[in-house]
Design an enzyme around this catalytic site. Structure first.
Site, short mmCIF file in Angstrom:
data_model
loop_
_atom_site.label_atom_id
_atom_site.label_comp_id
_atom_site.label_asym_id
_atom_site.label_seq_id
_atom_site.Cartn_x
_atom_site.Cartn_y
_atom_site.Cartn_z
N GLN A 68 -21.56 -14.36 -26.42
CA GLN A 68 -22.00 -13.67 -27.62
C GLN A 68 -20.84 -13.58 -28.61
O GLN A 68 -19.75 -13.11 -28.27
CB GLN A 68 -22.52 -12.26 -27.36
N CYS A 98 -25.49 -4.90 -33.16
CA CYS A 98 -24.57 -3.80 -32.86
C CYS A 98 -24.42 -2.91 -34.09
O CYS A 98 -24.10 -3.40 -35.18
CB CYS A 98 -23.21 -4.33 -32.42
N LYS A 137 -29.42 -12.15 -31.43
CA LYS A 137 -29.85 -10.85 -30.90
C LYS A 137 -29.84 -9.86 -32.06
O LYS A 137 -28.83 -9.73 -32.77
CB LYS A 137 -28.93 -10.37 -29.78
N GLY A 231 -30.56 -3.90 -20.06
CA GLY A 231 -29.25 -3.43 -20.47
C GLY A 231 -28.65 -2.49 -19.45
O GLY A 231 -28.26 -2.89 -18.36
N ARG A 232 -28.60 -1.22 -19.79
CA ARG A 232 -27.91 -0.23 -18.94
C ARG A 232 -28.46 -0.16 -17.52
O ARG A 232 -27.72 0.09 -16.58
CB ARG A 232 -27.95 1.14 -19.62
#
Length: 344
Positions: A68, A98, A137, A231-232
């Site tokens: 990325q 982000c 993304k 993700g998390r």
């Protein structure tokens, strides 16, 4: 090193700063062979002016793995993408999601969604520079923009530049007033926006991201889109991925269905090798740099707290002995057996 060709990104693990480094990715690879893995975001400035090898080195077993990039200058992104391809990455992903102020100061991340023409130029420059996939993304909106039309038009313009894979974090990014952590939790999830993108762009690969925690939720999303990015949850509960190869990649060779003990056994040679390579008795590499990614391996298992406590013991970690993992596992078993005896 030329990248190989892999199947579609049916399941993937999100790029996460300070988390998805190469040690984390090797650990995840012991749990699932075919789930797509992503690097932490690497800025174009770091590759243009920094230590390229430090930022791009990875382990062969990590494939399929994507790099990325963070940046907004087409020429810089093209150069960085070319480096990523030369290093052997299987995909280049552009960060347009982000929301951190630090990233905004660099004029990239989610704020790029306000400049789709620039993003299109960036994508085209990267596609002209490499033969591997270039993906984006992004969020579904920024600040108070709530209209689906915004993300539809963004995807449409970037698709015209040659991007065919979009990873949709199904929340708005609030560029002022919320921290990155709050941006992952407070803006409401709108999965239907990602579903509608797939209906409007059926030829595109649409991957959904945001708040997904269970296999049941994954299966629900896969009825509407092409792939799911965790993700998390993949980080805090990594063994959730233990069945993914069988569930989602049954047609591909080398599928894994490991036990937690087998994952630990597979990591030990890697850890010992890394400690040997990076300084006398591991002084150049802290054991915790690898084991910190493994704290959630026993999530939900009786005795998991003992496992985490042992792997967080600063004195034991300072010794730099990979066998600490075996000690942690043995302590977990003892605690589990004691609890079983008490219940009996």
């Amino acid at each position: 090193m030329k990248s190989k060709t892999y199947g579609k990104r049916r399941i993937s693990v999100a790029p996460m700063m300070d988390w998805t480094d190469r040690h984390c990715r090797v650990f995840h690879r012991q749990i699932t062979r075919h789930t797509w893995l992503y690097t932490e975001m690497v800025t174009t400035g770091a590759l243009l002016h920094g230590d390229v090898a430090r930022h791009l080195n990875f382990n062969e077993e990590e494939h399929p793995v994507a790099l990325q990039l963070g940046g907004s200058e087409p020429a810089d992104l093209a150069h960085s993408a070319k480096l990523g391809e030369q290093w052997g990455y299987d995909e280049i992903n552009l960060n347009c999601g982000c929301p951190s102020e630090r990233v905004q100061r660099g004029a990239f991340g989610a704020c790029l969604m306000a400049e789709p023409a620039l993003v299109a130029d960036c994508v085209k420059a990267m596609r002209d520079a490499v033969s591997i996939d270039v993906t984006v993304k992004h969020r579904i909106g920024i600040d108070s923009v709530e209209s689906y039309d915004f993300v539809r038009d963004f995807v449409g313009q970037i698709a015209e530049a040659g991007c065919s894979t979009f990873i949709v974090h199904a929340r708005n990014a609030i560029l002022k007033g919320l921290s990155p952590k709050e941006n992952r939790e407070i803006p409401p999830l709108k999965y239907d926006f990602a579903y509608q993108l797939k209906r409007d762009f059926p030829e595109m690969e649409i991957i959904i991201n945001g708040g997904i925690k269970t296999v049941a939720e994954i299966d629900q999303h896969l009825q509407h889109v092409d792939g799911v990015m965790l993700g998390r949850e993949a980080y805090h509960n990594p063994f959730l991925m233990a069945g993914f190869d069988a569930l989602y990649y049954a047609d591909r060779p080398g599928a894994l269905d490991p036990s937690r003990e087998q994952v630990i056994a597979a990591m030990l040679p890697y850890i010992r090798r890394q400690l040997e390579l990076h300084g006398d008795n591991g002084k150049g590499l802290r054991l915790n740099s690898i084991t910190r990614h493994m704290l959630g391996l026993l999530a939900g298992v009786p005795g998991a707290r003992a496992f985490r406590q042992t792997l967080s013991d600063s004195k034991k970690l300072a010794a730099g002995d990979a066998d600490l993992l075996l000690e942690a596992l043995a302590r977990t078993r003892r605690v589990s057996e004691e609890h079983a005896d008490e219940r009996a």
